[in-house]
Design an enzyme around this catalytic site. Structure first.
Site, mmCIF file in Angstrom:
data_model
loop_
_atom_site.group_PDB
_atom_site.id
_atom_site.type_symbol
_atom_site.label_atom_id
_atom_site.label_comp_id
_atom_site.label_asym_id
_atom_site.label_seq_id
_atom_site.Cartn_x
_atom_site.Cartn_y
_atom_site.Cartn_z
ATOM 1 N N SER A 61 -19.565 19.319 -30.065
ATOM 2 C CA SER A 61 -20.788 19.879 -30.506
ATOM 3 C C SER A 61 -21.024 20.871 -31.555
ATOM 4 O O SER A 61 -19.999 21.920 -31.447
ATOM 5 C CB SER A 61 -21.944 20.057 -29.258
ATOM 6 O OG SER A 61 -22.003 18.804 -28.446
HETATM 7 N N1 SAM Z 1 -19.257 18.834 -24.290
HETATM 8 C C1 SAM Z 1 -18.214 18.350 -25.309
HETATM 9 C C2 SAM Z 1 -17.344 19.390 -25.934
HETATM 10 O O1 SAM Z 1 -17.633 20.619 -25.810
HETATM 11 O O2 SAM Z 1 -16.324 19.381 -26.812
HETATM 12 C C3 SAM Z 1 -18.691 17.443 -26.310
HETATM 13 C C4 SAM Z 1 -19.182 16.275 -25.615
HETATM 14 S S1 SAM Z 1 -19.232 14.930 -26.958
HETATM 15 C C5 SAM Z 1 -20.766 15.285 -27.873
HETATM 16 C C6 SAM Z 1 -19.859 13.623 -25.627
HETATM 17 C C7 SAM Z 1 -18.779 13.135 -24.690
HETATM 18 O O3 SAM Z 1 -19.233 12.474 -23.823
HETATM 19 C C8 SAM Z 1 -17.697 12.441 -25.550
HETATM 20 O O4 SAM Z 1 -16.333 12.816 -25.303
HETATM 21 C C9 SAM Z 1 -17.923 10.895 -24.771
HETATM 22 O O5 SAM Z 1 -16.720 10.302 -24.405
HETATM 23 C C10 SAM Z 1 -18.315 11.473 -23.470
HETATM 24 N N2 SAM Z 1 -19.048 10.429 -22.354
HETATM 25 C C11 SAM Z 1 -19.989 9.525 -22.973
HETATM 26 N N3 SAM Z 1 -20.605 8.667 -21.753
HETATM 27 C C12 SAM Z 1 -19.979 9.337 -20.654
HETATM 28 C C13 SAM Z 1 -19.861 9.102 -19.490
HETATM 29 N N4 SAM Z 1 -20.552 8.063 -18.809
HETATM 30 N N5 SAM Z 1 -19.010 9.782 -18.459
HETATM 31 C C14 SAM Z 1 -18.182 10.722 -19.041
HETATM 32 N N6 SAM Z 1 -18.445 11.145 -20.343
HETATM 33 C C15 SAM Z 1 -18.867 10.524 -21.021
#
Ligand code: SAM
Length: 224
Positions: A61
């Site tokens: 993000s």
């Molecule tokens: N917080 C992260 C960082 O600091 O880099 C960025 C997060 S990114 C915008 C969103 C993440 O959520 C992705 O890596 C995606 O694979 C994960 N994601 C989506 N659905 C999910 C779920 N049900 N459980 C765990 N992770 C999930």
């Protein structure tokens, strides 16, 4: 300009814009080396305040979004935190800097769940290199189910876009705890901040935002 100087410059800008106010959040953003959480070929862009690709269609993000979400969550030293959507591990490191590294009582810890196995490994490597390996547990799975093994959590943060608040996360939030989650459709969301007080939920909305989808049993369905 050194990474440290770039980090200071962007944090000073976010303070001047009013996005950053909480001294412990400011200190965490000044401390965590974001360059360790972006893919090697993008290191020179680590302090550009926009999302960056981390592979598998996912992103780390933007810095202002991490700042705003962390301020809304209000993590405190000693908190047990659950993050859904580990991605690069950067947000987890920022939280761990506050709840665990600055905790004299040594209670604080961050549990973070990621659904994509390759990103679990990417985040674990990044966290270890940056010195947060002992303060953050990275778990592979569907974070919409929460992490009942370690519930209840003082704070829960979801860093992917949800159609609604997954019920297991409400159930696993401690009394007196806070949940921050982007809720909306696939293209546009608002941050929802929920406080649980004496078992009752108090809700308010924060800023508008755009996140990648939360895919899982209590999120969006995976495309087949
Ligand atoms: N917080 C992260 C960082 O600091 O880099 C960025 C997060 S990114 C915008 C969103 C993440 O959520 C992705 O890596 C995606 O694979 C994960 N994601 C989506 N659905 C999910 C779920 N049900 N459980 C765990 N992770 C999930």
């Amino acid at each position: 300009m050194s990474f440290e100087a770039q980090r200071r410059r962007v944090v000073e800008f976010l303070v001047s814009m009013g996005y950053l106010r909480n001294p412990s959040v400011i200190k965490a953003l000044l401390t965590v080396p974001r360059e360790e959480f972006v893919p090697a070929h993008l290191r020179e862009y680590a302090y550009v305040d926009s999302p960056l690709p981390i592979g598998h269609g996912q992103t780390i993000s933007a810095i202002h979004m991490v700042a705003i979400m962390t301020e809304e969550l209000n993590p405190l030293p000693g908190d047990i935190v659950l993050e859904i959507g580990t991605g690069s591990g950067y947000q987890a490191a920022v939280l761990a800097e506050i709840v665990a590294k600055q905790d004299p009582g040594k209670r604080g810890h961050v549990y973070t769940i990621e659904r994509i196995p390759e990103l679990v490994e990417f985040a674990k490597r990044n966290l270890a290199r940056a010195g947060y390996g002992d303060y953050v547990s990275v778990i592979q799975g569907d974070g919409t189910l929460g992490y009942p093994e370690k519930a209840p959590f003082d704070k829960i943060i979801v860093t992917a876009a949800a159609p609604d608040v997954p019920k297991p996360l409400i159930d696993q939030l401690a009394d007196g705890g806070r949940l921050v989650i982007p809720v909306g459709d696939l293209y546009f969301q608002r941050l929802l901040i929920i406080d649980k007080v004496n078992g009752k939920l108090h809700k308010r909305y924060g800023i508008e935002c755009v996140f990648v989808p939360l895919i899982g049993e209590y999120g969006w369905r995976e495309k087949s």
